[in-house]
Design an enzyme around this catalytic site. Structure first.
Site, PDB file in Angstrom:
ATOM      1  N   GLY A  45       0.922  -0.967   0.141  1.00 50.05           N
ATOM      2  CA  GLY A  45      -0.057  -0.382  -0.221  1.00 50.05           C
ATOM      3  C   GLY A  45       1.550   1.134  -0.333  1.00 50.05           C
ATOM      4  CD  GLN A  50       3.246   5.800   2.875  1.00 52.61           C
ATOM      5  OE1 GLN A  50       2.068   4.895   2.066  1.00 52.61           O
ATOM      6  NE2 GLN A  50       4.596   5.174   3.195  1.00 52.61           N
ATOM      7  CB  CYS A  92       5.846   2.749   7.340  1.00 52.42           C
ATOM      8  SG  CYS A  92       5.129   3.665   6.621  1.00 52.42           S
ATOM      9  CG  LEU A  93       6.553   1.090   0.757  1.00 52.18           C
ATOM     10  CD1 LEU A  93       5.895   1.615  -0.255  1.00 52.18           C
ATOM     11  CD2 LEU A  93       7.679   0.013   1.426  1.00 52.18           C
ATOM     12  CG  HIS A 134       0.031   1.317   7.616  1.00 49.68           C
ATOM     13  ND1 HIS A 134       1.070   1.547   8.323  1.00 49.68           N
ATOM     14  CD2 HIS A 134       0.248   2.091   6.226  1.00 49.68           C
ATOM     15  CE1 HIS A 134       2.252   1.768   7.967  1.00 49.68           C
ATOM     16  NE2 HIS A 134       1.864   2.163   7.118  1.00 49.68           N
ATOM     17  CD  GLU A 135      -1.096   2.376   2.958  1.00 45.26           C
ATOM     18  OE1 GLU A 135      -1.049   3.960   2.878  1.00 45.26           O
ATOM     19  OE2 GLU A 135      -0.151   1.246   2.621  1.00 45.26           O
ATOM     20  CG  HIS A 138       0.334   6.859   6.070  1.00 44.65           C
ATOM     21  ND1 HIS A 138       1.604   7.705   5.933  1.00 44.65           N
ATOM     22  CD2 HIS A 138       0.823   5.540   5.695  1.00 44.65           C
ATOM     23  CE1 HIS A 138       2.351   6.490   6.278  1.00 44.65           C
ATOM     24  NE2 HIS A 138       2.307   5.420   5.917  1.00 44.65           N
TER      25      HIS A 138
END
Length: 169
Positions: A45, A50, A92-93, A134-135, A138
């Site tokens: 995701g 991000q 997480c990226l 999670h997304e 963000h």
């Protein structure tokens, strides 16, 4: 096109994203680029903040590009129902090399718009529930590091500062 993923502590990561109001070719290009970036980074995701875009847009694909049916585009999403708890590891990226267990709801229902602006609802359990939460976090300017225990957060922030001083972050 593969986009640059911004890392903590970039300010855009901790600001709530602006609602998406235009559903056009520019939005579809951003969605395509975000999927390409997610796959290139071996993620499941990616939220627009991000990649430095302060919009309420996220893409999710639990199959990591192997099953086109699993590609999800969530625009202006919100969690409208949640139940239960799960305590599992997340990454997480925007926090490369950091993985920690965090508590999330076991099941959620989300409401979001698709690329054309049409509203829909969808349920998620286990990993999909975790990805949704999670997304969407963000998009609200909330990072998973702030869902960790105080001790784990402190240790990871120290690790990040060390990597920053070494030039590896």
């Amino acid at each position: 096109m593969i986009l640059k993923i911004v890392k903590y502590p970039e300010p855009v990561l901790q600001q709530p994203g602006e609602p998406v109001t235009e559903f056009n070719a520019e939005l579809r290009k951003l969605v395509a680029d975000m999927f390409e970036t997610t796959y290139a980074s071996q993620g499941i995701g990616l939220a627009a903040p991000q990649v430095g875009v302060s919009k309420r847009l996220t893409v999710i694909d639990l199959s990591q590009g192997k099953d086109p049916v699993q590609r999800l585009v969530l625009i202006n999403p919100e969690v409208i129902f949640s139940e239960g708890k799960q305590y599992e590891e997340e990454g997480c990226l925007s926090f490369p090399d950091i993985r920690e267990k965090v508590v999330r709801a076991a099941k959620v229902r989300i409401r979001a718009q698709d690329e054309t602006g049409k509203w829909f609802e969808m349920d998620g359990e286990e990993l999909l529930s975790r990805a949704f939460q999670h997304e969407i976090d963000h998009l609200d300017g909330i990072l998973f590091i702030f869902r960790m225990s105080a001790l784990k957060r402190s240790l990871n922030l120290r690790k990040i500062r060390k990597m920053q001083s070494e030039g590896t972050w």
